[in-house]
Design an enzyme around this catalytic site. Structure first.
Site, PDB file in Angstrom:
ATOM      1  N   ASN A  10       0.868  -1.179   0.000  1.00 39.76           N
ATOM      2  CA  ASN A  10       0.000   0.000   0.000  1.00 39.76           C
ATOM      3  C   ASN A  10       0.906   1.230   0.000  1.00 39.76           C
ATOM      4  OD1 ASN A  10      -1.804   2.048   0.533  1.00 39.76           O
ATOM      5  ND2 ASN A  10      -2.245   1.398   2.638  1.00 39.76           N
ATOM      6  N   TRP A  11       0.898   1.944  -1.098  1.00 37.32           N
ATOM      7  CA  TRP A  11       1.810   3.098  -1.206  1.00 37.32           C
ATOM      8  C   TRP A  11       1.250   4.359  -0.555  1.00 37.32           C
ATOM      9  CZ3 TRP A  11       3.818   2.799  -7.019  1.00 37.32           C
ATOM     10  CH2 TRP A  11       4.576   1.631  -7.163  1.00 37.32           C
ATOM     11  N   LYS A  12       0.015   4.287  -0.093  1.00 38.95           N
ATOM     12  CA  LYS A  12      -0.623   5.441   0.574  1.00 38.95           C
ATOM     13  C   LYS A  12      -0.457   6.708  -0.276  1.00 38.95           C
ATOM     14  CE  LYS A  12       0.275   3.251   4.959  1.00 38.95           C
ATOM     15  NZ  LYS A  12       0.244   3.366   6.409  1.00 38.95           N
ATOM     16  N   HIS A  96      -9.418   0.814   5.351  1.00 37.66           N
ATOM     17  CA  HIS A  96      -8.095   0.976   5.975  1.00 37.66           C
ATOM     18  C   HIS A  96      -8.245   1.867   7.211  1.00 37.66           C
ATOM     19  CE1 HIS A  96      -3.942   2.205   6.593  1.00 37.66           C
ATOM     20  NE2 HIS A  96      -3.594   1.122   5.922  1.00 37.66           N
ATOM     21  N   GLU A  98      -6.619   4.260   8.279  1.00 41.28           N
ATOM     22  CA  GLU A  98      -6.447   5.705   8.035  1.00 41.28           C
ATOM     23  C   GLU A  98      -7.746   6.306   7.487  1.00 41.28           C
ATOM     24  OE1 GLU A  98      -2.801   5.319   5.802  1.00 41.28           O
ATOM     25  OE2 GLU A  98      -1.843   4.644   7.647  1.00 41.28           O
ATOM     26  N   GLU A 168      -5.216  -5.520  10.590  1.00 40.00           N
ATOM     27  CA  GLU A 168      -4.160  -4.531  10.805  1.00 40.00           C
ATOM     28  C   GLU A 168      -4.377  -3.828  12.147  1.00 40.00           C
ATOM     29  OE1 GLU A 168      -2.293  -3.195   6.920  1.00 40.00           O
ATOM     30  OE2 GLU A 168      -4.081  -1.989   7.142  1.00 40.00           O
ATOM     31  N   GLY A 174       2.666   1.641  10.890  1.00 36.65           N
ATOM     32  CA  GLY A 174       3.601   2.752  10.769  1.00 36.65           C
ATOM     33  C   GLY A 174       4.334   3.090  12.057  1.00 36.65           C
ATOM     34  N   SER A 214       3.590  -2.835  10.273  1.00 37.98           N
ATOM     35  CA  SER A 214       5.055  -2.877  10.371  1.00 37.98           C
ATOM     36  C   SER A 214       5.658  -4.218   9.930  1.00 37.98           C
ATOM     37  CB  SER A 214       5.515  -2.499  11.787  1.00 37.98           C
ATOM     38  OG  SER A 214       5.096  -1.182  12.088  1.00 37.98           O
ATOM     39  N   GLY A 235       2.873  -1.297   4.343  1.00 41.91           N
ATOM     40  CA  GLY A 235       2.886   0.131   4.061  1.00 41.91           C
ATOM     41  C   GLY A 235       4.304   0.615   3.815  1.00 41.91           C
ATOM     42  N   GLY A 236       4.943   1.106   4.868  1.00 41.33           N
ATOM     43  CA  GLY A 236       6.277   1.721   4.750  1.00 41.33           C
ATOM     44  C   GLY A 236       7.277   0.910   3.940  1.00 41.33           C
TER      45      GLY A 236
HETATM   46  C1  PEP Z   1      -0.617  -0.197   6.158  1.00 40.01           C
HETATM   47  O1  PEP Z   1      -0.667   0.958   5.854  1.00 40.01           O
HETATM   48  O2  PEP Z   1      -1.532  -0.940   5.791  1.00 40.01           O
HETATM   49  C2  PEP Z   1       0.504  -0.669   6.953  1.00 40.01           C
HETATM   50  C3  PEP Z   1       0.433  -1.866   7.449  1.00 40.01           C
HETATM   51  O3  PEP Z   1       1.574   0.187   7.138  1.00 40.01           O
HETATM   52  P1  PEP Z   1       3.010  -0.189   7.755  1.00 40.01           P
HETATM   53  O4  PEP Z   1       3.491  -1.435   7.073  1.00 40.01           O
HETATM   54  O5  PEP Z   1       3.877   0.998   7.453  1.00 40.01           O
HETATM   55  O6  PEP Z   1       2.814  -0.404   9.224  1.00 40.01           O
END
Ligand code: PEP
Length: 251
Positions: A10-12, A96, A98, A168, A174, A214, A235-236
């Site tokens: 997920n590039w957000k 999600h 966010e 999640e 994050g 993460s 994500g990251g």
């Molecule tokens: C996400 O945004 O779905 C996520 C899991 O982010 P991260 O891997 O950065 O925790």
């Protein structure tokens, strides 16, 4: 049951057109020949079709980071399922944390998005997860059950074939704090049991449940070794080609 692993990035709200094309090309290269797993990228809407173009001929799947339930109309700021398809996408992330927390998307709107995706043939990557306060107050399972029942309300057993659930924990997104493999497995097993109650055992056994929060090169292998963890939503680490390539090549 043999569930095909799914590794999703997920590039957000990251990447310019140029950065997206470059990252997609690198991921396309390192995912070539991975026949036993699915790799998926969810870039920003602005680069969906460029990324799809770069990855043409590869097996990498493309998703949008959200989706509307209507095909077209006066919905400023939204993207429709058919727009996603026409840009080369075949899936959408929905619910999600966010979207839930920053943009206050509620269960009703998330459920409409799930139906929108499924009606137009997209795979729905339906996200759920508890906050730290909810976990500390021992509300994790209760909360997840209500998110699942509300988000998947009205979805048929047949339509569940196109649903992927992503667990999640909000406190792990994050933050660099990952759920332990035991914590994640416990929740995934709970989700599968609940799906068996809501639909049927076969459906619950075939639905892929991803872990997100993460996920990094150094923890992906132990997470993926858990019996009910069928993939990762990243994500990251998905913004760094080397890290994401290591993640999709989990052993
Ligand atoms: C996400 O945004 O779905 C996520 C899991 O982010 P991260 O891997 O950065 O925790």
């Amino acid at each position: 049951m043999n569930r095909r692993p799914l590794l999703a990035g997920n590039w957000k709200m990251h990447t310019t057109v140029m950065e997206a094309c470059q990252l997609a090309a690198e991921i396309g290269k390192c995912s070539a020949g991975l026949a036993d797993r699915d790799v998926l990228l969810a870039p920003p809407y602005t680069v969906l079709s460029e990324v799809a173009h770069v990855l043409q001929g590869s097996e990498v799947l493309i998703a949008s980071q959200n989706v509307c339930w209507e095909e077209k109309g006066a919905f400023t700021g939204e993207i429709s399922p058919t727009m996603v398809t026409s840009a080369g996408g075949s899936a959408a992330i929905i619910g999600h944390s966010e979207r839930r927390q920053i943009f206050h998307e509620d269960e009703e709107i998330i459920n409409k998005r799930v139906h929108g995706a499924l009606t137009f043939g997209l795979m729905a990557i339906f996200c759920i997860g508890e906050t730290l306060e909810e976990r500390e107050a021992d509300k994790t399972f209760e909360l997840l059950e209500s998110q699942i029942r509300a988000g998947l309300a009205g979805v048929t057993a047949e339509a569940m074939k196109k649903v992927v659930v992503a667990y999640e924990p909000v406190w792990a997104i994050g933050t660099g704090k990952t759920a332990t493999k035991e914590q994640a497995q416990e929740v995934h097993a709970f989700i599968r049991k609940l799906l068996a109650e809501m639909f049927e055992k076969d459906i619950a056994e075939s639905v892929r449940i991803l872990y997100g929060g993460s996920v990094k090169p150094d923890n992906v292998d132990e997470l993926m070794a858990q019996p009910d963890i069928d993939g990762a939503l990243v994500g990251g680490a998905a913004l760094d080609a080397e890290s994401f390539c290591r993640i999709i090549n989990f052993t």
